[in-house]
Motif scaffolding. Structure first.
Motif, mmCIF file in Angstrom:
data_model
loop_
_atom_site.group_PDB
_atom_site.id
_atom_site.type_symbol
_atom_site.label_atom_id
_atom_site.label_comp_id
_atom_site.label_asym_id
_atom_site.label_seq_id
_atom_site.Cartn_x
_atom_site.Cartn_y
_atom_site.Cartn_z
ATOM 1 N N GLU A 1 0.843 -1.191 0.000
ATOM 2 C CA GLU A 1 0.000 0.000 0.000
ATOM 3 C C GLU A 1 0.877 1.240 0.000
ATOM 4 O OE1 GLU A 1 -3.478 2.279 2.597
ATOM 5 O OE2 GLU A 1 -2.658 0.369 3.300
ATOM 6 N N GLN A 2 0.635 2.096 -0.972
ATOM 7 C CA GLN A 2 1.309 3.392 -0.998
ATOM 8 C C GLN A 2 0.452 4.376 -0.200
ATOM 9 O OE1 GLN A 2 1.192 6.087 -4.522
ATOM 10 N NE2 GLN A 2 3.420 5.814 -4.559
ATOM 11 N N GLU B 1 2.201 11.146 -11.921
ATOM 12 C CA GLU B 1 1.921 9.794 -11.454
ATOM 13 C C GLU B 1 2.818 9.451 -10.274
ATOM 14 O OE1 GLU B 1 0.743 10.386 -15.576
ATOM 15 O OE2 GLU B 1 2.708 10.540 -14.609
ATOM 16 N N THR B 2 2.378 8.513 -9.446
ATOM 17 C CA THR B 2 3.158 8.130 -8.269
ATOM 18 C C THR B 2 3.632 6.677 -8.319
ATOM 19 O OG1 THR B 2 1.168 7.528 -7.023
ATOM 20 C CG2 THR B 2 1.941 9.806 -6.829
ATOM 21 N N VAL B 3 3.242 5.929 -9.351
ATOM 22 C CA VAL B 3 3.685 4.544 -9.545
ATOM 23 C C VAL B 3 3.889 4.318 -11.037
ATOM 24 C CG1 VAL B 3 3.138 2.102 -9.259
ATOM 25 C CG2 VAL B 3 2.407 3.727 -7.515
ATOM 26 N N ASP B 4 4.925 3.592 -11.405
ATOM 27 C CA ASP B 4 5.175 3.308 -12.820
ATOM 28 C C ASP B 4 5.998 2.022 -12.919
ATOM 29 O OD1 ASP B 4 5.112 3.614 -15.549
ATOM 30 O OD2 ASP B 4 6.541 5.274 -15.624
ATOM 31 N N PRO C 1 8.492 5.427 -5.836
ATOM 32 C CA PRO C 1 9.420 6.468 -5.369
ATOM 33 C C PRO C 1 8.975 7.085 -4.046
ATOM 34 C CG PRO C 1 7.921 7.397 -6.975
ATOM 35 C CD PRO C 1 7.545 5.926 -6.835
ATOM 36 N N ALA C 2 9.870 7.839 -3.424
ATOM 37 C CA ALA C 2 9.542 8.502 -2.162
ATOM 38 C C ALA C 2 8.781 9.799 -2.372
ATOM 39 C CB ALA C 2 10.814 8.774 -1.363
ATOM 40 N N GLN D 1 10.035 4.038 -17.329
ATOM 41 C CA GLN D 1 10.996 5.054 -16.919
ATOM 42 C C GLN D 1 12.259 5.008 -17.772
ATOM 43 O OE1 GLN D 1 10.699 7.732 -14.659
ATOM 44 N NE2 GLN D 1 8.613 7.054 -15.131
ATOM 45 N N LYS D 2 12.667 3.827 -18.155
ATOM 46 C CA LYS D 2 13.826 3.718 -19.040
ATOM 47 C C LYS D 2 13.569 4.417 -20.373
ATOM 48 C CE LYS D 2 15.444 -0.755 -17.200
ATOM 49 N NZ LYS D 2 15.657 -2.207 -17.491
#
Length: 469
Positions: free
Chosen positions: A4-5, A195-198, A180-181, A203-204
């Motif tokens: 859970e984020q 966005e907060t998740v990927d 990420p933090a 990302q590459k």
């Protein structure tokens, strides 16, 4: 397994709660720990580890209070030197939580102890990384916070970050989820996505920092455009590294109503700053003289840190009724623990007492447009990147973050208009200006976003702020 984020928008910060079997782990917890304790109780699981990706600069972590309440050990990556008991992991050390594993990847660059935590699921598959401030979505962590004069430079740190990414992160499978933090809005990066998740694969492909042809170009690009970090960052690092007063004590001390008749005496005796956390719309109509306005409904904690800076500064609050505890909590997230109390009954009690009231002269964007003529002085307190993207012709760029540097140069005999993007930051600036004796100005409600709708005030050509490949 459950991940859970727990995302806190005002800080653009993500903490993580992970459960496997009857055990749990928490990564980068916030200061107030009640939400984590409630989750542990609801799931009937034991907290086995508290993982910290690094010594945070932009917020005070809840690691110490959480460890005291649960007896779970705190884990840092290699080279960390906290002033309290903790597990200092070795690179690639494995920690087991239920049926899953967390592998430590030492990824220095943002800071020297920065580490990424690789999650390996119950089937032995590498599933996700909790990348802290090493890798963001759309960006990487700023490498200018851990410089040491004469020993290590920001270019050295940027080079370390390049090596960390290319040796530890990029070789991982594209399917891995990146947690990420921080997200967009954080001062820890400059080009973060909303966005907060990927996935790591995306990302590459899309992250400019991961697509540089050489180490030198990576260093140049990552450092390009970095503004100075907020001055309170160093104080937050010290609290995270050295320890702090428990949040329960901070809340109890600050939750202290101060009657109108005692308010001015309390301010004088404690040397407190009066922080009014009401909206700009309410503040400008009337406030206790010399108050600073930073609205709770906005990027409250980061602006408190940037404007007040000294986390030891005594503070007395003027807040909307019923929000006092929330304000104290949010102040504590950035280390401002010295809240003396709050005005009992809120601002209305002050107004009803007949005491002196101050106001900020505020006009609508429409009125500004009707009053504006070429040559009139306009101060734009948005960030440099916002100003560079588009601004009123001949307006002065004076970012709010640097108000202490430019306020002394203002000619108080010359009237000026002041605006930001929407009115939040310009009211902060207005309250600071008036507290220092500057009154010959008018603040524009709605800011540049409203002004440009009328298309009657000349502006520069729009330039997209987003970095593209």
């Amino acid at each position: 397994m459950k991940i859970e984020q727990i995302y806190t928008g005002c800080l653009a910060q993500g903490a993580y709660y992970i459960v496997s079997g009857n055990e749990a782990a928490i990564i980068d917890p916030l200061r107030e720990i009640k939400p984590y304790l409630e989750r542990l109780e609801k799931d009937q699981v034991k907290l086995k580890y508290i993982f910290e990706t690094h010594f945070h600069a932009d917020f005070v972590s809840g690691h110490l209070d959480l460890s005291k309440k649960t007896d779970a050990p705190i884990v840092y990556g290699p080279t960390a030197k906290p002033e309290f008991e903790a597990i200092i992991a070795t690179d690639e050390q494995i920690f087991e939580i239920g049926k899953i594993k967390i592998k430590v990847l030492h990824t220095p660059g943002h800071t020297l102890e920065s580490s990424t935590y690789l999650l390996i699921d119950e089937n032995g598959k590498e599933t996700a990384i909790f990348s802290g401030d090493t890798l963001f979505l759309g960006d990487v962590g700023r490498p200018d916070l851990a410089q040491k004069s004469g020993e290590i430079t920001e270019r050295d740190l940027a080079g370390m970050l390049y090596e960390s990414l290319h040796s530890k992160i990029l070789p991982l499978d594209d399917s891995i989820t990146v947690y990420p933090a921080h997200g967009a809005g954080s001062a820890c990066g400059k080009n973060m996505q909303k966005e907060t998740v990927d996935t790591l694969g995306n990302q590459k492909r899309t992250n400019y920092a991961l697509n540089q042809p050489t180490k030198e170009s990576f260093i140049d690009e990552v450092l390009d455009g970095l503004t100075a970090p907020p001055k309170y960052f160093g104080m937050n690092v010290a609290l995270n590294k050295g320890g702090y007063e428990s949040f329960e004590k901070v809340l109890k001390k600050g939750n202290n109503p101060i009657a109108v008749e005692d308010f001015e005496i309390a301010v004088e005796e404690t040397g407190a700053l009066i922080l009014d956390t009401r909206s700009a719309a309410d503040f400008h109509k009337g406030f206790v003289p010399n108050s600073i306005n930073i609205g709770i409904k906005g990027d409250f904690a980061p602006w408190v840190g940037a404007m007040i800076v000294d986390v030891q500064q005594p503070i007395i609050l003027v807040s909307d009724l019923g929000t006092e505890e929330e304000v104290i909590t949010r102040l504590s997230r950035v280390g401002f623990d010295n809240v003396v109390g709050f005005l009992e009954g809120g601002f209305e009690s002050w107004r009803n007492s007949g005491k002196e009231i101050d106001e900020v002269k505020r006009i609508s964007a429409e009125q500004f447009v009707s009053e504006y003529s070429e040559g009139q002085k306009v101060i734009d307190v948005r960030k440099e990147t916002e100003y560079e993207a588009e601004h009123i012709d001949e307006a002065y760029s004076k970012p709010l973050a640097y108000i202490n540097d430019w306020v002394g140069a203002i000619d108080n005999s010359e009237h000026f208009y002041i605006h930001c993007a929407g009115g939040y930051r310009s009211m902060i600036a207005a309250s600071i200006l008036q507290s220092r004796g500057y009154r010959n100005f008018t603040e524009v409600q709605g800011g540049f976003n409203e002004i440009k709708k009328f298309e009657k005030v000349p502006t520069s050509n729009f330039v997209c702020q987003t970095k593209t490949l």
